[in-house]
Design a protein around this motif. Sequence first.
Motif, PDB file in Angstrom:
ATOM      1  N   GLU A 193       9.270  -1.053 -10.304  1.00 58.54           N
ATOM      2  CA  GLU A 193      10.571  -1.041  -9.640  1.00 58.54           C
ATOM      3  C   GLU A 193      10.474  -1.712  -8.268  1.00 58.54           C
ATOM      4  O   GLU A 193      11.352  -2.478  -7.866  1.00 58.54           O
ATOM      5  N   ALA A 194       9.387  -1.423  -7.568  1.00 63.24           N
ATOM      6  CA  ALA A 194       9.207  -1.990  -6.229  1.00 63.24           C
ATOM      7  C   ALA A 194       8.804  -3.460  -6.272  1.00 63.24           C
ATOM      8  O   ALA A 194       9.226  -4.251  -5.410  1.00 63.24           O
ATOM      9  N   ALA A 231       3.305   6.134  -5.454  1.00 61.69           N
ATOM     10  CA  ALA A 231       3.125   6.249  -6.907  1.00 61.69           C
ATOM     11  C   ALA A 231       1.976   7.188  -7.251  1.00 61.69           C
ATOM     12  O   ALA A 231       2.076   8.009  -8.182  1.00 61.69           O
ATOM     13  N   ALA A 232       0.858   7.080  -6.525  1.00 62.42           N
ATOM     14  CA  ALA A 232      -0.304   7.926  -6.797  1.00 62.42           C
ATOM     15  C   ALA A 232       0.018   9.395  -6.551  1.00 62.42           C
ATOM     16  O   ALA A 232      -0.350  10.274  -7.340  1.00 62.42           O
ATOM     17  N   ARG A 233       0.700   9.676  -5.463  1.00 64.92           N
ATOM     18  CA  ARG A 233       1.043  11.068  -5.151  1.00 64.92           C
ATOM     19  C   ARG A 233       2.029  11.635  -6.182  1.00 64.92           C
ATOM     20  O   ARG A 233       1.912  12.796  -6.602  1.00 64.92           O
ATOM     21  N   LEU A 269       0.832  -1.203   0.000  1.00 67.94           N
ATOM     22  CA  LEU A 269       0.000   0.000   0.000  1.00 67.94           C
ATOM     23  C   LEU A 269       0.869   1.257   0.000  1.00 67.94           C
ATOM     24  O   LEU A 269       0.570   2.222  -0.714  1.00 67.94           O
ATOM     25  N   ASN A 270       1.918   1.249   0.760  1.00 66.28           N
ATOM     26  CA  ASN A 270       2.805   2.412   0.794  1.00 66.28           C
ATOM     27  C   ASN A 270       3.422   2.691  -0.578  1.00 66.28           C
ATOM     28  O   ASN A 270       3.576   3.846  -0.978  1.00 66.28           O
ATOM     29  N   VAL A 271       3.759   1.633  -1.304  1.00 67.60           N
ATOM     30  CA  VAL A 271       4.267   1.794  -2.668  1.00 67.60           C
ATOM     31  C   VAL A 271       3.192   2.424  -3.560  1.00 67.60           C
ATOM     32  O   VAL A 271       3.480   3.326  -4.368  1.00 67.60           O
ATOM     33  N   MET A 272       1.961   1.970  -3.414  1.00 70.80           N
ATOM     34  CA  MET A 272       0.855   2.492  -4.211  1.00 70.80           C
ATOM     35  C   MET A 272       0.606   3.970  -3.912  1.00 70.80           C
ATOM     36  O   MET A 272       0.391   4.778  -4.825  1.00 70.80           O
TER      37      MET A 272
END
Length: 264
Positions: free
Chosen positions: A59-60, A13-15, A7-10
Amino acid sequence: MQGSANLNVMIKAARKAGRGLIKDFGEVENLQVSSKGPGDFVSRADRRAEETIRAELMEARPNYGWLGEESDPVEGKDPTRRWIVDPLDGTTNYLHGMPHWAVSIALEHKGEIVSGVVYDPVKDELFWAEKGAGAWLDGRQRLRVSGRTAIIETVYATGLPFGGGRYLPAALSDLGRLLPVCAGVRRWGAASLDLAYVAAGRYDGYWERGLHPWDMAAGLLLVREAGGIVEPIRPEGQELMEGHVLAASGAIFDRFARIIRERG
């Protein structure tokens, strides 16, 4: 409320994509626009946002699959997981300078949406949900669907087909049955935000036909984790594949669904 590593990766990316979109939104008249079909436009900003999101996510998690609006799908080395992304939901609003659009990112695991992010850069509102962890606004406010029980007091969202689309007769028929018995229907042109607003209790329900998975994947999880109900319009259907969906609070879902399903 803290989310998982995925979720933190998502969210990151969204921001990041949202920051780029905001920059171009301030100069919307200068955007180079190409047409994908009647009423369906894609901009330079749209494509760049998807490239940003894809680079961050892959990448993540390089082994995950990919399904995005502006690019070809990718089968990941891990066949059980894939990203489902709409880099700019509400493109028509964006291109007309209307501040109602969003970035939508979902993670699917074994055919089920397990994480979802809907980010509205203009209002800086970040809606997110994870299976079993609830739905949240900016990680601080727990989202709950509306508790209204009187249909005459409820407000709904929907999408209306453009350019004489195949679902226009059904949509008009739906409106003819629902408008006389409710407090109103809104058509704001961004399915992901419509679903996020149902999760937040701003709308009491939402329905639409002919959606793509990237339009609704994150939003469906938001509604479910906020205590709402999501079903296909056809009871025997599958909403993510068919694109025909109903979403509402449990307090009014059966009555709302009955009204929409009268025509089928």
